[in-house]
Design a protein around this motif. Structure first.
Motif, PDB file in Angstrom:
ATOM      1  N   VAL A   1       4.489  12.236 -11.928  1.00 38.23           N
ATOM      2  CA  VAL A   1       5.808  12.738 -12.348  1.00 38.23           C
ATOM      3  C   VAL A   1       5.698  13.373 -13.726  1.00 38.23           C
ATOM      4  O   VAL A   1       6.210  14.483 -13.977  1.00 38.23           O
ATOM      5  N   ASP A   2       5.018  12.688 -14.629  1.00 41.71           N
ATOM      6  CA  ASP A   2       4.838  13.224 -15.986  1.00 41.71           C
ATOM      7  C   ASP A   2       4.089  14.556 -15.963  1.00 41.71           C
ATOM      8  O   ASP A   2       4.361  15.442 -16.787  1.00 41.71           O
ATOM      9  N   SER A   3       3.147  14.703 -15.030  1.00 40.38           N
ATOM     10  CA  SER A   3       2.380  15.950 -14.986  1.00 40.38           C
ATOM     11  C   SER A   3       3.266  17.132 -14.605  1.00 40.38           C
ATOM     12  O   SER A   3       3.087  18.240 -15.126  1.00 40.38           O
TER      13      SER A   3
ATOM     14  N   ALA B   1       0.850  -1.191   0.000  1.00 43.50           N
ATOM     15  CA  ALA B   1       0.000   0.000   0.000  1.00 43.50           C
ATOM     16  C   ALA B   1       0.882   1.236   0.000  1.00 43.50           C
ATOM     17  O   ALA B   1       1.992   1.231   0.551  1.00 43.50           O
ATOM     18  N   ALA B   2       0.396   2.297  -0.635  1.00 39.17           N
ATOM     19  CA  ALA B   2       1.188   3.522  -0.702  1.00 39.17           C
ATOM     20  C   ALA B   2       0.278   4.743  -0.738  1.00 39.17           C
ATOM     21  O   ALA B   2      -0.820   4.701  -1.300  1.00 39.17           O
ATOM     22  N   ARG B   3       0.769   5.803  -0.147  1.00 45.01           N
ATOM     23  CA  ARG B   3       0.111   7.101  -0.223  1.00 45.01           C
ATOM     24  C   ARG B   3       0.949   7.976  -1.145  1.00 45.01           C
ATOM     25  O   ARG B   3       2.133   8.229  -0.882  1.00 45.01           O
ATOM     26  N   VAL B   4       0.332   8.435  -2.221  1.00 42.23           N
ATOM     27  CA  VAL B   4       1.044   9.196  -3.254  1.00 42.23           C
ATOM     28  C   VAL B   4       0.526  10.628  -3.241  1.00 42.23           C
ATOM     29  O   VAL B   4      -0.681  10.866  -3.339  1.00 42.23           O
ATOM     30  N   GLU B   5       1.448  11.581  -3.113  1.00 41.89           N
ATOM     31  CA  GLU B   5       1.056  12.980  -3.032  1.00 41.89           C
ATOM     32  C   GLU B   5       1.882  13.826  -3.999  1.00 41.89           C
ATOM     33  O   GLU B   5       3.104  13.705  -4.058  1.00 41.89           O
ATOM     34  N   ARG B   6       1.187  14.664  -4.742  1.00 43.37           N
ATOM     35  CA  ARG B   6       1.849  15.687  -5.567  1.00 43.37           C
ATOM     36  C   ARG B   6       1.594  17.037  -4.930  1.00 43.37           C
ATOM     37  O   ARG B   6       0.450  17.419  -4.690  1.00 43.37           O
ATOM     38  N   ARG B   7       2.691  17.773  -4.673  1.00 47.63           N
ATOM     39  CA  ARG B   7       2.558  19.081  -4.032  1.00 47.63           C
ATOM     40  C   ARG B   7       3.857  19.863  -4.224  1.00 47.63           C
ATOM     41  O   ARG B   7       4.943  19.307  -4.121  1.00 47.63           O
ATOM     42  N   ASP B   8       3.735  21.154  -4.542  1.00 46.69           N
ATOM     43  CA  ASP B   8       4.875  22.075  -4.599  1.00 46.69           C
ATOM     44  C   ASP B   8       5.985  21.584  -5.532  1.00 46.69           C
ATOM     45  O   ASP B   8       7.172  21.693  -5.208  1.00 46.69           O
ATOM     46  N   GLY B   9       5.614  21.028  -6.661  1.00 48.54           N
ATOM     47  CA  GLY B   9       6.617  20.587  -7.630  1.00 48.54           C
ATOM     48  C   GLY B   9       7.302  19.289  -7.266  1.00 48.54           C
ATOM     49  O   GLY B   9       8.362  18.975  -7.816  1.00 48.54           O
TER      50      GLY B   9
ATOM     51  N   PHE C   1      10.173  12.458  -5.955  1.00 48.53           N
ATOM     52  CA  PHE C   1      10.630  13.060  -7.207  1.00 48.53           C
ATOM     53  C   PHE C   1      10.559  14.560  -7.048  1.00 48.53           C
ATOM     54  O   PHE C   1       9.550  15.111  -6.606  1.00 48.53           O
ATOM     55  N   TYR C   2      11.659  15.232  -7.410  1.00 47.87           N
ATOM     56  CA  TYR C   2      11.747  16.681  -7.354  1.00 47.87           C
ATOM     57  C   TYR C   2      11.941  17.190  -8.781  1.00 47.87           C
ATOM     58  O   TYR C   2      12.961  16.878  -9.420  1.00 47.87           O
ATOM     59  N   ALA C   3      10.961  17.937  -9.263  1.00 50.18           N
ATOM     60  CA  ALA C   3      11.032  18.413 -10.647  1.00 50.18           C
ATOM     61  C   ALA C   3      12.273  19.289 -10.834  1.00 50.18           C
ATOM     62  O   ALA C   3      12.621  20.091  -9.966  1.00 50.18           O
ATOM     63  N   PRO C   4      12.956  19.127 -11.989  1.00 53.03           N
ATOM     64  CA  PRO C   4      12.525  18.271 -13.099  1.00 53.03           C
ATOM     65  C   PRO C   4      13.259  16.937 -13.220  1.00 53.03           C
ATOM     66  O   PRO C   4      12.947  16.168 -14.120  1.00 53.03           O
ATOM     67  N   ASN C   5      14.216  16.616 -12.295  1.00 54.31           N
ATOM     68  CA  ASN C   5      15.134  15.527 -12.642  1.00 54.31           C
ATOM     69  C   ASN C   5      15.742  14.757 -11.477  1.00 54.31           C
ATOM     70  O   ASN C   5      16.696  14.017 -11.673  1.00 54.31           O
ATOM     71  N   VAL C   6      15.235  14.935 -10.267  1.00 57.09           N
ATOM     72  CA  VAL C   6      15.868  14.308  -9.108  1.00 57.09           C
ATOM     73  C   VAL C   6      14.929  13.275  -8.486  1.00 57.09           C
ATOM     74  O   VAL C   6      13.741  13.551  -8.281  1.00 57.09           O
TER      75      VAL C   6
ATOM     76  N   VAL D   1       6.686  14.931  -6.072  1.00 59.26           N
ATOM     77  CA  VAL D   1       5.830  13.758  -5.857  1.00 59.26           C
ATOM     78  C   VAL D   1       6.460  12.967  -4.721  1.00 59.26           C
ATOM     79  O   VAL D   1       7.652  12.646  -4.769  1.00 59.26           O
ATOM     80  N   HIS D   2       5.669  12.665  -3.704  1.00 59.57           N
ATOM     81  CA  HIS D   2       6.173  11.977  -2.512  1.00 59.57           C
ATOM     82  C   HIS D   2       5.337  10.716  -2.296  1.00 59.57           C
ATOM     83  O   HIS D   2       4.106  10.777  -2.304  1.00 59.57           O
TER      84      HIS D   2
END
Length: 337
Positions: free
Chosen positions: A310-312, A176-184, A217-222, A186-187
Motif C-alpha cells: 500500500v505504501d509503495s 494464509a493469504a495471497r497478496v497481489e499488487r497490480r494496476d494501482g 486497497f485502491y490508490a490512493p485512499n479506498v 493491492v488485493h
C-alpha cells in the motif's frame, strides 16, 4: 500524477441541500460547497476574492452564495454577480473558478487539480442502490494520517486485540493469504478462516461454514473488505479523505446481502460497525500521539507486507508517478491470529 488529481468526497448528497453551505477541507485546501440554480453541486475555494473572508460562513440562496463579510455573491460558475458596495450596477467583473465536482452513489466529489488524466474517476461504491442489497453509511473523523487509517482498515492481526471478542479473539490460528499488487491496487485473498468472528459468530456464521475473505486497497485512499459466508455477503468499503497531514475524514459503507434479514439486521449492523470504528478511533489517535513524539519507525512481520505494498502505491503518487505503472508483485504470506 499527484494526490490532487484524484477524486475525494466532500459531502454526502443529503448533507448538501438547496440553500445549504457545507465547509470542508481536503489536502489542506479549505472548501465551500453549495448547489447552483440547477441543483448541481459547486465547490469553491473557501476564500472571498474581496477581503479573504471564508465563504462557508455565508448564505446560499437561489443557487448563489453570498460572502458573510461584504455580501459579494457568487454563482455556480464562480462569477461574482453582486457587489453591494457598488450598488445595482455591476461595474467590476470577478470570478473564483470552481473546482471540478461530481455527484455519484449519494456522494459529492471534488477534484482539486485543474487538469487531470481522463482515466481518473470517482470510486464506485459496491452494490449501491442495487436490488437485494442494503447499504448503511457512516462518517467518522480520525485524528490520524490517511496512511495509518487505510493500514488499519485492512489489517487482521489488530482485530484480535483492539476488537477482542467483538470481532475476533486471539486463538493462535494460522492464516494464509495471497497478496497481489497490480494496476494501482493491492488485493489480498485469505484462506483458512472459519469461525473466529467473535461474539457475533452466532449471526454471521452459526453453522461454521467456510469463510471467503478478500481485502483490497485502491490508490490512493479506498479500502474494501468482503466476507462471503454461505449466501451471506458483507462488505466494508471506506473512502478516507485527507483533511490534513494528521486528520482524516472517513466515509464508510456497510453493504450486505442477508436476504429476508436485510432490514431486520440494519440496527444491529450499524451499531456493531460503529462500535468497532469507535475502538479504532481511540487506538489510531493514541498511535498518532506516540508517533508525534517518537517518529514513524516500524518493525514488520509477514502480515505487514500488505502495508508495504500500500505504501509503495502512495509513494509512487507522492513522487509524481502513476501507481499503475509499478510492476506486478505477488507473494504468499502466513501469520497467526
Amino acid at each position: 500524477m499527484s494526490f490532487q488529481h484524484y477524486w475525494y468526497i466532500v459531502a454526502e448528497s443529503r448533507e448538501l441541500g438547496r440553500d445549504q453551505v457545507v465547509a470542508r477541507q481536503v489536502l489542506d485546501e479549505r472548501l465551500a460547497c453549495f448547489r447552483d440554480a440547477q441543483g448541481k453541486a459547486v465547490v469553491l475555494r473557501d476564500r472571498c476574492l474581496h477581503r479573504n473572508a471564508p465563504l462557508s460562513g455565508g448564505r446560499a440562496r437561489n443557487g448563489e452564495l453570498a460572502c458573510p463579510y461584504h455580501g459579494w455573491t457568487y454563482d455556480g460558475e464562480g462569477r461574482v454577480t453582486a457587489i453591494p458596495a457598488l450598488g445595482p450596477a455591476l461595474t467590476q467583473r470577478h470570478c473564483l473558478p470552481p473546482f471540478a465536482s461530481r455527484e455519484q452513489d449519494g456522494f459529492v466529489y471534488v477534484q482539486l487539480a485543474r487538469e487531470a488524466p481522463a482515466h481518473v474517476e470517482p470510486f464506485s461504491m459496491p452494490h449501491y442502490g442495487e436490488s437485494g442489497w442494503m447499504t448503511l453509511r457512516l462518517q467518522n473523523r480520525f485524528h490520524a494520517a490517511l496512511a495509518d487509517c487505510v493500514e488499519n482498515f485492512i489489517d487482521i492481526p489488530h482485530t484480535a486485540f483492539v476488537h477482542r471478542r467483538i470481532f475476533r479473539r486471539s486463538t493462535g490460528e494460522k492464516i494464509a493469504a495471497r497478496v497481489e499488487r497490480r494496476d494501482g491496487k493491492v488485493h489480498i485473498v485469505y484462506a483458512n478462516e472459519r469461525d473466529n468472528l467473535g461474539s457475533y459468530r452466532w449471526f454471521l456464521n452459526p453453522r461454521g461454514l467456510a469463510v471467503s475473505h478478500t481485502d483490497s486497497f485502491y490508490a490512493p485512499n479506498v479500502t474494501s473488505v468482503e466476507y462471503c459466508i454461505g449466501s451471506k455477503v458483507f462488505l466494508i468499503t471506506s473512502q478516507s479523505v485527507p483533511v490534513s497531514e494528521c486528520e482524516t475524514l472517513v466515509y464508510t459503507d456497510l453493504t450486505y446481502r442477508f436476504g429476508p434479514f436485510n432490514r431486520i439486521a440494519a440496527p444491529f449492523i450499524r451499531r456493531y460497525g460503529q462500535r468497532i470504528i469507535d475502538q479504532d478511533l481511540d487506538m489510531l489517535a493514541a498511535q498518532a500521539d506516540t508517533m508525534r513524539r517518537y517518529g514513524r519507525e516500524f518493525r514488520d512481520t509477514p502480515a505487514d507486507h500488505i502495508h508495504r505494498l500500500v505504501d509503495s502505491l502512495r509513494g509512487a503518487i507522492a513522487r509524481g508517478e502513476d501507481p499503475r505503472a509499478l510492476p506486478p508483485q505477488v507473494r504468499e504470506i502466513e501469520f497467526y491470529v
